[in-house]
Motif scaffolding. Structure first.
Motif, PDB file in Angstrom:
ATOM      1  N   ILE A 144       0.850  -1.193   0.000  1.00  7.32           N
ATOM      2  CA  ILE A 144       0.000   0.000   0.000  1.00  7.32           C
ATOM      3  C   ILE A 144       0.886   1.243   0.000  1.00  7.32           C
ATOM      4  O   ILE A 144       1.798   1.371   0.823  1.00  7.32           O
ATOM      5  N   ASP A 145       0.616   2.152  -0.929  1.00 11.66           N
ATOM      6  CA  ASP A 145       1.378   3.396  -1.042  1.00 11.66           C
ATOM      7  C   ASP A 145       0.815   4.517  -0.177  1.00 11.66           C
ATOM      8  O   ASP A 145       1.568   5.357   0.321  1.00 11.66           O
ATOM      9  N   GLU A 146      -0.494   4.560  -0.039  1.00 10.74           N
ATOM     10  CA  GLU A 146      -1.160   5.623   0.722  1.00 10.74           C
ATOM     11  C   GLU A 146      -2.333   5.025   1.488  1.00 10.74           C
ATOM     12  O   GLU A 146      -3.014   4.126   0.996  1.00 10.74           O
ATOM     13  N   ILE A 147      -2.579   5.576   2.674  1.00 11.41           N
ATOM     14  CA  ILE A 147      -3.759   5.240   3.473  1.00 11.41           C
ATOM     15  C   ILE A 147      -4.461   6.548   3.766  1.00 11.41           C
ATOM     16  O   ILE A 147      -3.818   7.532   4.160  1.00 11.41           O
ATOM     17  N   ALA A 148      -5.769   6.574   3.568  1.00 11.41           N
ATOM     18  CA  ALA A 148      -6.530   7.796   3.814  1.00 11.41           C
ATOM     19  C   ALA A 148      -7.844   7.462   4.481  1.00 11.41           C
ATOM     20  O   ALA A 148      -8.450   6.427   4.222  1.00 11.41           O
ATOM     21  N   VAL A 149      -8.265   8.369   5.357  1.00 12.67           N
ATOM     22  CA  VAL A 149      -9.587   8.287   5.969  1.00 12.67           C
ATOM     23  C   VAL A 149     -10.351   9.529   5.522  1.00 12.67           C
ATOM     24  O   VAL A 149      -9.803  10.622   5.468  1.00 12.67           O
ATOM     25  N   VAL A 150     -11.604   9.333   5.181  1.00 11.15           N
ATOM     26  CA  VAL A 150     -12.457  10.439   4.757  1.00 11.15           C
ATOM     27  C   VAL A 150     -13.687  10.474   5.657  1.00 11.15           C
ATOM     28  O   VAL A 150     -14.203   9.441   6.068  1.00 11.15           O
ATOM     29  N   SER A 151     -14.100  11.710   5.971  1.00 13.19           N
ATOM     30  CA  SER A 151     -15.290  11.900   6.784  1.00 13.19           C
ATOM     31  C   SER A 151     -15.964  13.196   6.372  1.00 13.19           C
ATOM     32  O   SER A 151     -15.304  14.130   5.893  1.00 13.19           O
ATOM     33  N   VAL A 152     -17.266  13.244   6.563  1.00 16.09           N
ATOM     34  CA  VAL A 152     -18.023  14.464   6.298  1.00 16.09           C
ATOM     35  C   VAL A 152     -17.864  15.356   7.530  1.00 16.09           C
ATOM     36  O   VAL A 152     -18.722  15.400   8.415  1.00 16.09           O
ATOM     37  N   ASN A 153     -16.697  15.988   7.602  1.00 15.44           N
ATOM     38  CA  ASN A 153     -16.322  16.929   8.642  1.00 15.44           C
ATOM     39  C   ASN A 153     -15.478  18.019   7.976  1.00 15.44           C
ATOM     40  O   ASN A 153     -15.004  17.825   6.858  1.00 15.44           O
ATOM     41  N   ASP A 154     -15.224  19.113   8.670  1.00 18.65           N
ATOM     42  CA  ASP A 154     -14.345  20.140   8.113  1.00 18.65           C
ATOM     43  C   ASP A 154     -12.881  19.788   8.397  1.00 18.65           C
ATOM     44  O   ASP A 154     -12.578  18.899   9.198  1.00 18.65           O
ATOM     45  N   TRP A 155     -11.975  20.485   7.723  1.00 18.53           N
ATOM     46  CA  TRP A 155     -10.554  20.147   7.850  1.00 18.53           C
ATOM     47  C   TRP A 155      -9.999  20.463   9.236  1.00 18.53           C
ATOM     48  O   TRP A 155      -9.025  19.838   9.664  1.00 18.53           O
ATOM     49  N   HIS A 156     -10.597  21.389   9.972  1.00 14.16           N
ATOM     50  CA  HIS A 156     -10.148  21.665  11.336  1.00 14.16           C
ATOM     51  C   HIS A 156     -10.385  20.443  12.222  1.00 14.16           C
ATOM     52  O   HIS A 156      -9.503  20.036  12.990  1.00 14.16           O
TER      53      HIS A 156
ATOM     54  N   THR B 263     -18.644  11.651  -0.966  1.00 15.11           N
ATOM     55  CA  THR B 263     -19.429  10.565  -0.385  1.00 15.11           C
ATOM     56  C   THR B 263     -20.675  10.292  -1.224  1.00 15.11           C
ATOM     57  O   THR B 263     -21.007   9.135  -1.505  1.00 15.11           O
ATOM     58  N   LYS B 264     -21.352  11.353  -1.639  1.00  9.61           N
ATOM     59  CA  LYS B 264     -22.552  11.201  -2.470  1.00  9.61           C
ATOM     60  C   LYS B 264     -22.194  10.644  -3.848  1.00  9.61           C
ATOM     61  O   LYS B 264     -22.933   9.821  -4.403  1.00  9.61           O
ATOM     62  N   ALA B 265     -21.056  11.074  -4.414  1.00  7.81           N
ATOM     63  CA  ALA B 265     -20.626  10.578  -5.728  1.00  7.81           C
ATOM     64  C   ALA B 265     -20.359   9.070  -5.683  1.00  7.81           C
ATOM     65  O   ALA B 265     -20.554   8.373  -6.681  1.00  7.81           O
TER      66      ALA B 265
END
Length: 161
Positions: A69-81, A107-109
Motif C-alpha cells: 500500500i502506497d497511501e492510506i486515507a480516511v475520509v469523513s463528512v467533517n471540516d478540515w479543522h 461521499t454522495k458521488a
C-alpha cells in the motif's frame, strides 16, 4: 448507485491539514499510479470511529505498507479543522491522510451517503473501506451497521492484500 469493484474513483477535491497548514488534495493526486486504502467513517471523534476503526489503521500502518500500500486515507463528512485535530489526537498525523469531505460531495458521488439525522449527525458517510489500484476499485467492504467496524477494519483489509 453505489461504487463497485472495477469502478473508477470519481474526481473530488478534499481539504487536509498538514504541518504547513491546510492544503487541497485531489483524488488524482491521491490515487494516480498508487495502491491506496481509503476508509470512511460517519464522524471524526465519534466512539466507534475513534476507539475501534481508526486505531486499527494507525497500528497496522507498517503492515499495510509492507503489503504494497502506497497511501492510506480516511475520509469523513467533517471540516478540515476537525479532521486535523483528529489526526493529532489519534497519532495518525503524518501516516494517514485525514481528508475532509465537508459537503459530502465525494461521499454522495460514491453512493455511500447516509442520513443520520435521527442521531443528530445529519448527512454522513457510511462506514466502509476500499482498496484502489491507480484509481480503480479492487475491493470494497461496506458495514451494514455504522456502529461496527469489522469488514472495513484494518485486519479485514490486510486479509484482502
Amino acid at each position: 448507485m453505489t461504487i463497485a469493484i472495477g469502478d473508477k474513483i470519481p474526481s473530488a477535491t478534499f481539504k487536509e491539514k498538514t504541518a504547513d497548514g491546510p492544503v487541497e488534495i485531489t483524488t488524482e493526486q491521491l490515487f494516480k499510479g498508487k495502491k491506496v486504502v481509503l476508509f470512511a467513517v460517519p464522524g471524526a471523534f465519534t466512539p466507534t470511529c475513534t476507539l475501534n476503526h481508526l486505531p486499527g489503521y494507525v497500528e497496522n500502518f507498517n503492515a499495510l505498507v509492507e503489503k504494497g500500500i502506497d497511501e492510506i486515507a480516511v475520509v469523513s463528512v467533517n471540516d478540515w479543522h476537525v479532521m486535523g485535530a483528529w489526526a493529532q489526537a489519534s497519532g495518525g498525523f503524518g501516516k494517514i491522510h485525514f481528508l475532509a469531505d465537508w459537503d459530502a460531495s465525494f461521499t454522495k458521488a460514491l453512493g455511500l451517503d447516509i442520513d443520520l439525522s435521527g442521531g443528530g449527525l445529519g448527512v454522513r458517510s457510511k462506514r466502509y473501506a476500499l482498496i484502489a489500484d491507480d484509481g480503480v476499485v479492487k475491493h470494497i467492504a461496506i458495514e451494514e451497521n455504522p456502529g461496527q467496524a469489522t469488514v472495513s477494519g484494518a485486519p479485514a483489509i490486510l486479509e484482502q492484500l
